[in-house]
Design a protein around this motif. Structure first.
Motif, PDB file in Angstrom:
ATOM      1  N   GLU A  50       0.867  -1.174   0.000  1.00  0.00           N
ATOM      2  CA  GLU A  50       0.000   0.000   0.000  1.00  0.00           C
ATOM      3  C   GLU A  50       0.902   1.223   0.000  1.00  0.00           C
ATOM      4  O   GLU A  50       1.691   1.413   0.936  1.00  0.00           O
ATOM      5  N   ILE A  51       0.781   2.041  -1.038  1.00  0.00           N
ATOM      6  CA  ILE A  51       1.692   3.167  -1.205  1.00  0.00           C
ATOM      7  C   ILE A  51       0.883   4.435  -1.459  1.00  0.00           C
ATOM      8  O   ILE A  51       0.026   4.457  -2.344  1.00  0.00           O
ATOM      9  N   GLU A  52       1.188   5.460  -0.687  1.00  0.00           N
ATOM     10  CA  GLU A  52       0.586   6.768  -0.922  1.00  0.00           C
ATOM     11  C   GLU A  52       1.639   7.648  -1.583  1.00  0.00           C
ATOM     12  O   GLU A  52       2.741   7.818  -1.054  1.00  0.00           O
ATOM     13  N   ILE A  53       1.276   8.213  -2.727  1.00  0.00           N
ATOM     14  CA  ILE A  53       2.202   9.016  -3.516  1.00  0.00           C
ATOM     15  C   ILE A  53       1.826  10.495  -3.400  1.00  0.00           C
ATOM     16  O   ILE A  53       0.644  10.840  -3.431  1.00  0.00           O
ATOM     17  N   ASP A  54       2.827  11.341  -3.305  1.00  0.00           N
ATOM     18  CA  ASP A  54       2.598  12.777  -3.363  1.00  0.00           C
ATOM     19  C   ASP A  54       1.953  13.067  -4.719  1.00  0.00           C
ATOM     20  O   ASP A  54       2.524  12.724  -5.766  1.00  0.00           O
ATOM     21  N   PRO A  55       0.759  13.663  -4.739  1.00  0.00           N
ATOM     22  CA  PRO A  55       0.056  13.899  -6.006  1.00  0.00           C
ATOM     23  C   PRO A  55       0.868  14.681  -7.039  1.00  0.00           C
ATOM     24  O   PRO A  55       0.672  14.519  -8.247  1.00  0.00           O
ATOM     25  N   ASN A  56       1.803  15.503  -6.594  1.00  0.00           N
ATOM     26  CA  ASN A  56       2.644  16.273  -7.515  1.00  0.00           C
ATOM     27  C   ASN A  56       3.560  15.381  -8.349  1.00  0.00           C
ATOM     28  O   ASN A  56       4.048  15.805  -9.394  1.00  0.00           O
ATOM     29  N   TYR A  57       3.812  14.176  -7.878  1.00  0.00           N
ATOM     30  CA  TYR A  57       4.728  13.260  -8.555  1.00  0.00           C
ATOM     31  C   TYR A  57       4.017  12.044  -9.176  1.00  0.00           C
ATOM     32  O   TYR A  57       4.684  11.128  -9.642  1.00  0.00           O
ATOM     33  N   LEU A  58       2.706  12.039  -9.171  1.00  0.00           N
ATOM     34  CA  LEU A  58       1.965  10.824  -9.538  1.00  0.00           C
ATOM     35  C   LEU A  58       2.310  10.304 -10.933  1.00  0.00           C
ATOM     36  O   LEU A  58       2.602   9.116 -11.099  1.00  0.00           O
ATOM     37  N   ASP A  59       2.284  11.144 -11.936  1.00  0.00           N
ATOM     38  CA  ASP A  59       2.573  10.683 -13.309  1.00  0.00           C
ATOM     39  C   ASP A  59       3.990  10.120 -13.427  1.00  0.00           C
ATOM     40  O   ASP A  59       4.202   9.074 -14.032  1.00  0.00           O
ATOM     41  N   GLU A  60       4.943  10.812 -12.831  1.00  0.00           N
ATOM     42  CA  GLU A  60       6.331  10.351 -12.871  1.00  0.00           C
ATOM     43  C   GLU A  60       6.482   9.021 -12.128  1.00  0.00           C
ATOM     44  O   GLU A  60       7.145   8.097 -12.602  1.00  0.00           O
ATOM     45  N   TYR A  61       5.841   8.921 -10.966  1.00  0.00           N
ATOM     46  CA  TYR A  61       5.906   7.691 -10.186  1.00  0.00           C
ATOM     47  C   TYR A  61       5.323   6.514 -10.975  1.00  0.00           C
ATOM     48  O   TYR A  61       5.925   5.444 -11.050  1.00  0.00           O
ATOM     49  N   ILE A  62       4.161   6.713 -11.557  1.00  0.00           N
ATOM     50  CA  ILE A  62       3.502   5.638 -12.316  1.00  0.00           C
ATOM     51  C   ILE A  62       4.384   5.178 -13.468  1.00  0.00           C
ATOM     52  O   ILE A  62       4.514   3.980 -13.725  1.00  0.00           O
ATOM     53  N   SER A  63       5.022   6.099 -14.151  1.00  0.00           N
ATOM     54  CA  SER A  63       5.912   5.739 -15.254  1.00  0.00           C
ATOM     55  C   SER A  63       7.069   4.862 -14.782  1.00  0.00           C
ATOM     56  O   SER A  63       7.384   3.837 -15.393  1.00  0.00           O
ATOM     57  N   ILE A  64       7.689   5.243 -13.683  1.00  0.00           N
ATOM     58  CA  ILE A  64       8.817   4.466 -13.139  1.00  0.00           C
ATOM     59  C   ILE A  64       8.336   3.107 -12.647  1.00  0.00           C
ATOM     60  O   ILE A  64       8.989   2.085 -12.879  1.00  0.00           O
ATOM     61  N   LEU A  65       7.193   3.086 -11.970  1.00  0.00           N
ATOM     62  CA  LEU A  65       6.641   1.825 -11.455  1.00  0.00           C
ATOM     63  C   LEU A  65       6.309   0.856 -12.592  1.00  0.00           C
ATOM     64  O   LEU A  65       6.593  -0.349 -12.493  1.00  0.00           O
ATOM     65  N   LYS A  66       5.715   1.350 -13.658  1.00  0.00           N
ATOM     66  CA  LYS A  66       5.373   0.480 -14.785  1.00  0.00           C
ATOM     67  C   LYS A  66       6.624  -0.157 -15.388  1.00  0.00           C
ATOM     68  O   LYS A  66       6.625  -1.355 -15.703  1.00  0.00           O
ATOM     69  N   GLU A  67       7.692   0.612 -15.516  1.00  0.00           N
ATOM     70  CA  GLU A  67       8.954   0.070 -16.046  1.00  0.00           C
ATOM     71  C   GLU A  67       9.499  -1.021 -15.131  1.00  0.00           C
ATOM     72  O   GLU A  67       9.949  -2.064 -15.595  1.00  0.00           O
ATOM     73  N   GLU A  68       9.469  -0.760 -13.826  1.00  0.00           N
ATOM     74  CA  GLU A  68      10.007  -1.728 -12.863  1.00  0.00           C
ATOM     75  C   GLU A  68       9.182  -3.008 -12.860  1.00  0.00           C
ATOM     76  O   GLU A  68       9.733  -4.114 -12.894  1.00  0.00           O
ATOM     77  N   ALA A  69       7.875  -2.879 -12.837  1.00  0.00           N
ATOM     78  CA  ALA A  69       7.004  -4.060 -12.801  1.00  0.00           C
ATOM     79  C   ALA A  69       7.182  -4.904 -14.063  1.00  0.00           C
ATOM     80  O   ALA A  69       7.306  -6.131 -13.984  1.00  0.00           O
ATOM     81  N   GLU A  70       7.219  -4.263 -15.215  1.00  0.00           N
ATOM     82  CA  GLU A  70       7.374  -4.996 -16.477  1.00  0.00           C
ATOM     83  C   GLU A  70       8.713  -5.726 -16.511  1.00  0.00           C
ATOM     84  O   GLU A  70       8.784  -6.900 -16.868  1.00  0.00           O
ATOM     85  N   ALA A  71       9.783  -5.042 -16.132  1.00  0.00           N
ATOM     86  CA  ALA A  71      11.117  -5.665 -16.144  1.00  0.00           C
ATOM     87  C   ALA A  71      11.180  -6.833 -15.168  1.00  0.00           C
ATOM     88  O   ALA A  71      11.753  -7.888 -15.482  1.00  0.00           O
TER      89      ALA A  71
END
Length: 142
Positions: free
Chosen positions: A41-62
């Motif tokens: 369960e992760i709460e992200i600072d809304p200011n960074y949400l798009d950037e966080y999601i992009s990094i997370l998607k790369e990590e999960a896929e790899a």
């Protein structure tokens, strides 16, 4: 005649390897008592949400593509609160999980998102019906 023999051998080779691949899929032995199952369960600072999601998607896929012991890293966000991320993590065993933590893609994810994360809670889970889990993943291949 030589052409026909070559085609026949080629066809036999394809059939043999297809049969071996299918047998390997059938012989996968999932042991839910050894698996690491977790919900992050992760709460992200809304200011960074798009950037966080992009990094997370790369990590999960790899992780899923490159790591044999990673069964699932399935990130989701809450519809009502998109900065509330949940990740279903399933590892074959503790060794797969420990290896995952040492991969370059996980280390990149962890270090680049550190300041984006407001809260993190790791909830260890246990499968109730370990026999059904392999059927779920088999069903996805159909």
């Amino acid at each position: 005649m030589k052409f026909i023999k070559t085609e026949f051998l080629f066809l036999l080779t394809i059939l043999f390897f297809s049969s071996c691949a299918q047998k390997a899929q059938e012989n996968i032995n999932v042991s839910s008592d050894k698996m690491i199952i977790r919900i992050s369960e992760i709460e992200i600072d809304p200011n960074y949400l798009d950037e966080y999601i992009s990094i997370l998607k790369e990590e999960a896929e790899a992780s899923v593509r490159l790591e044999k012991g990673v069964v699932s890293i399935y990130p989701m966000l809450q519809k009502e609160k998109p900065n509330e991320i949940r990740i279903l993590e399933i590892y074959a065993d503790k060794y797969a999980y420990e290896a995952h933590l040492q991969t370059p893609h996980f280390k990149h994810y962890k270090t680049t998102t550190l300041e984006m994360v407001k809260a993190l809670k790791l909830i260890d889970m246990e499968a109730i019906d370990g026999e059904t889990m392999p059927k779920i993943f088999t069903k996805l291949r159909q």
